[in-house]
Design an enzyme around this catalytic site. Structure first.
Site, mmCIF file in Angstrom:
data_model
loop_
_atom_site.group_PDB
_atom_site.id
_atom_site.type_symbol
_atom_site.label_atom_id
_atom_site.label_comp_id
_atom_site.label_asym_id
_atom_site.label_seq_id
_atom_site.Cartn_x
_atom_site.Cartn_y
_atom_site.Cartn_z
ATOM 1 C CB CYS A 62 66.816 18.415 24.867
ATOM 2 S SG CYS A 62 65.336 17.347 25.604
ATOM 3 C CG HIS A 107 64.859 20.589 21.862
ATOM 4 N ND1 HIS A 107 65.058 19.222 21.703
ATOM 5 C CD2 HIS A 107 64.522 20.376 23.257
ATOM 6 C CE1 HIS A 107 64.415 18.364 22.269
ATOM 7 N NE2 HIS A 107 64.098 19.200 23.482
ATOM 8 C CG ASN A 149 61.485 16.261 23.241
ATOM 9 O OD1 ASN A 149 62.380 16.127 22.774
ATOM 10 N ND2 ASN A 149 61.198 17.217 24.211
HETATM 11 O O1 UT7 Z 1 62.811 18.550 25.734
HETATM 12 C C1 UT7 Z 1 63.041 18.991 27.075
HETATM 13 C C2 UT7 Z 1 62.309 18.736 28.149
HETATM 14 N N1 UT7 Z 1 60.851 18.954 28.046
HETATM 15 C C3 UT7 Z 1 60.146 19.981 28.197
HETATM 16 O O2 UT7 Z 1 60.521 20.812 27.540
HETATM 17 C C4 UT7 Z 1 58.680 19.899 28.434
HETATM 18 C C5 UT7 Z 1 58.243 21.124 29.260
HETATM 19 N N2 UT7 Z 1 57.050 20.672 30.093
HETATM 20 C C6 UT7 Z 1 55.768 20.687 29.294
HETATM 21 O O3 UT7 Z 1 55.822 20.783 28.225
HETATM 22 C C7 UT7 Z 1 54.515 20.537 30.283
HETATM 23 O O4 UT7 Z 1 54.789 20.575 31.391
HETATM 24 C C8 UT7 Z 1 53.652 19.111 29.824
HETATM 25 C C9 UT7 Z 1 53.295 19.155 28.512
HETATM 26 C C10 UT7 Z 1 54.734 18.178 30.087
HETATM 27 C C11 UT7 Z 1 52.729 18.983 30.641
HETATM 28 O O5 UT7 Z 1 51.974 20.109 30.620
HETATM 29 P P1 UT7 Z 1 51.118 20.829 32.082
HETATM 30 O O6 UT7 Z 1 50.384 21.938 31.586
HETATM 31 O O7 UT7 Z 1 52.540 21.068 32.652
HETATM 32 O O8 UT7 Z 1 50.372 19.636 32.680
HETATM 33 P P2 UT7 Z 1 50.439 19.110 34.269
HETATM 34 O O9 UT7 Z 1 51.546 18.156 34.283
HETATM 35 O O10 UT7 Z 1 50.631 20.107 35.056
HETATM 36 O O11 UT7 Z 1 49.136 18.607 34.226
HETATM 37 C C12 UT7 Z 1 47.979 19.268 33.964
HETATM 38 C C13 UT7 Z 1 46.781 18.286 34.054
HETATM 39 C C14 UT7 Z 1 46.861 17.340 35.449
HETATM 40 O O12 UT7 Z 1 45.510 17.081 35.926
HETATM 41 P P3 UT7 Z 1 44.791 17.849 37.159
HETATM 42 O O13 UT7 Z 1 45.719 17.725 38.251
HETATM 43 O O14 UT7 Z 1 44.884 19.606 36.549
HETATM 44 O O15 UT7 Z 1 43.360 17.204 37.234
HETATM 45 C C15 UT7 Z 1 47.386 15.911 34.838
HETATM 46 O O16 UT7 Z 1 46.994 14.915 35.409
HETATM 47 O O17 UT7 Z 1 46.582 17.625 32.976
HETATM 48 C C16 UT7 Z 1 46.762 16.206 33.244
HETATM 49 N N3 UT7 Z 1 47.536 15.554 32.387
HETATM 50 C C17 UT7 Z 1 46.868 14.743 31.326
HETATM 51 N N4 UT7 Z 1 45.986 14.644 30.831
HETATM 52 C C18 UT7 Z 1 45.702 13.927 29.736
HETATM 53 C C19 UT7 Z 1 48.979 15.266 32.345
HETATM 54 N N5 UT7 Z 1 49.325 14.462 31.254
HETATM 55 C C20 UT7 Z 1 48.142 14.350 30.641
HETATM 56 C C21 UT7 Z 1 47.912 13.732 29.272
HETATM 57 N N6 UT7 Z 1 46.722 13.464 29.016
HETATM 58 N N7 UT7 Z 1 48.896 13.131 28.559
#
Ligand code: UT7
Length: 343
Positions: free
Chosen positions: A124, A270, A300
């Site tokens: 990125c 970014h 992204n």
């Molecule tokens: O470009 C540079 C690199 N990338 C970034 O900067 C990304 C940085 N990270 C993030 O933006 C966030 O970590 C994400 C948006 C990727 C994910 O958000 P999060 O709040 O960290 O979600 P998580 O992975 O901790 O998941 C939370 C919950 C989980 O369910 P439970 O275990 O709480 O029941 C996941 O299974 O959300 C669920 N989940 C989803 N639900 C619906 C994860 N992805 C999805 C989805 N749709 N797409």
């Protein structure tokens, strides 16, 4: 050439003289992803700000063709004929071939055989690293016109099942380009660039396979079965580091030039996640109109996200001559980088 200003002692700087971008026609809405995985429009918008992204069309778009389209756009706007380009610096982590890189393919497509090309990875932060390389080559006097490109086809790398949904919903395809040229004008130029990396976090955001350090061939039935050719991300760790490093590297650029956040006219971060940009904006006390976001439309796009955002910001009139503009990136590696520009 007695009148050539570039052979006397006048300092040489670099400036962006043209910007362009290309995104594929195929718009994929959040709801469209429900055919592949268990997700929802509201989850994606709440957690990331993304409403839609573009996916390339097989047979029409390639990484290099998108880079070329963005480059033609940037060259047109700069009023520079392709034949005047001295160097291509091409940032991507989704090249058309494992090697040679897409810089070679785009060079061929633009009919620029013979000039130097450099492929940059740096994820990125790739575009800001590439811009810094261009800036150094120009300030050092070796080249006068450099084409800096970021292009990505992420959609074919993503695991679009429910298992991969935390990664898959974020990323999109697209390309952006900047023409960077030598100038002796000390007022309107790239003021400085700042580059960082921390390999201790290499595995927090990665595509592991195909890799060379394997027992046997790098691509085997076992490799395919393991599924490590998908993007894997420790989203939480990336998020936490991103918010800290974004602010650090923006402040580093401002400090280096004797400015504070109050002096900024526009921050073009970014486009990682709207929550990251918003957190940084609030911590830095910047008004909403001073931080440009278009992640809603494109997701992204990794190395392409800054040049696409910069081009749109410019097209929409958010960047005027004399403005102080900061580009800032964070991504896999980890890498983080910034560029401060007096437009
Ligand atoms: O470009 C540079 C690199 N990338 C970034 O900067 C990304 C940085 N990270 C993030 O933006 C966030 O970590 C994400 C948006 C990727 C994910 O958000 P999060 O709040 O960290 O979600 P998580 O992975 O901790 O998941 C939370 C919950 C989980 O369910 P439970 O275990 O709480 O029941 C996941 O299974 O959300 C669920 N989940 C989803 N639900 C619906 C994860 N992805 C999805 C989805 N749709 N797409």
């Amino acid at each position: 050439m007695p009148n050539d200003p570039f052979i006397n002692m006048t300092p040489i700087y670099s400036k962006i003289t043209g910007l362009g971008f290309y995104v594929p026609d195929n718009i994929v809405m959040n709801d469209d992803l429900k055919q592949y995985m268990d997700t929802s429009d509201s989850w994606i918008q709440d957690r990331t700000g993304i409403k839609q992204r573009r996916y390339f069309t097989f047979g029409k778009d390639t990484n290099a063709s998108m880079g070329a389209a963005a480059s033609r756009n940037a060259l047109d706007r700069a009023g520079v004929a392709p034949a005047n380009v001295d160097l291509i610096v091409y940032a991507t982590i989704t090249p058309d071939y494992y090697f040679p890189g897409s810089a070679f393919l785009m060079q061929r497509e633009l009919g620029l055989e013979g000039i130097a090309v450099i492929d940059v990875r740096q994820q990125c932060s790739g575009f800001v690293y590439a811009l810094s390389i261009a800036d150094q080559f120009i300030k050092g006097g070796m080249y006068k016109t450099v084409l800096v490109v970021g292009s990505e086809i992420q959609s074919s790398l993503l695991n679009k099942s429910t298992e991969g949904r935390n990664v898959a919903v974020i990323f999109g395809d697209g390309a952006g380009a900047a023409v960077v040229q030598a100038t002796t004008d000390p007022e309107h130029r790239i003021l400085s660039t700042h580059l960082h990396a921390d390999g201790r976090h290499a595995e927090d955001l990665m595509v592991k396979d195909p890799g060379s350090s394997r027992d046997g061939r790098w691509l085997t039935e076992a490799t395919l079965a393991a599924g490590d050719y998908n993007v894997s991300m420790n989203g939480n760790a990336v998020f936490k580091h991103a918010v800290v490093r974004f602010m650090e590297v923006i402040n580093e650029a401002l400090d280096a030039n004797g400015y504070t956040a109050n002096d900024l006219d526009l921050l073009v971060p970014h486009q990682a996640n709207i929550r990251i940009s918003e957190y940084v904006r609030q911590q830095m006390n910047l008004p909403a109109e001073k931080v440009f976001n278009n992640i809603q439309k494109y997701g992204n796009t990794t190395a392409a996200s800054i040049p696409i955002a910069l081009t749109e910001a410019h097209e929409e009139g958010h960047i005027q001559p004399g403005n102080l503009i900061c580009l800032a990136a964070f991504g896999s590696g980890f890498t983080w980088a910034s560029a401060l520009i007096r437009w």
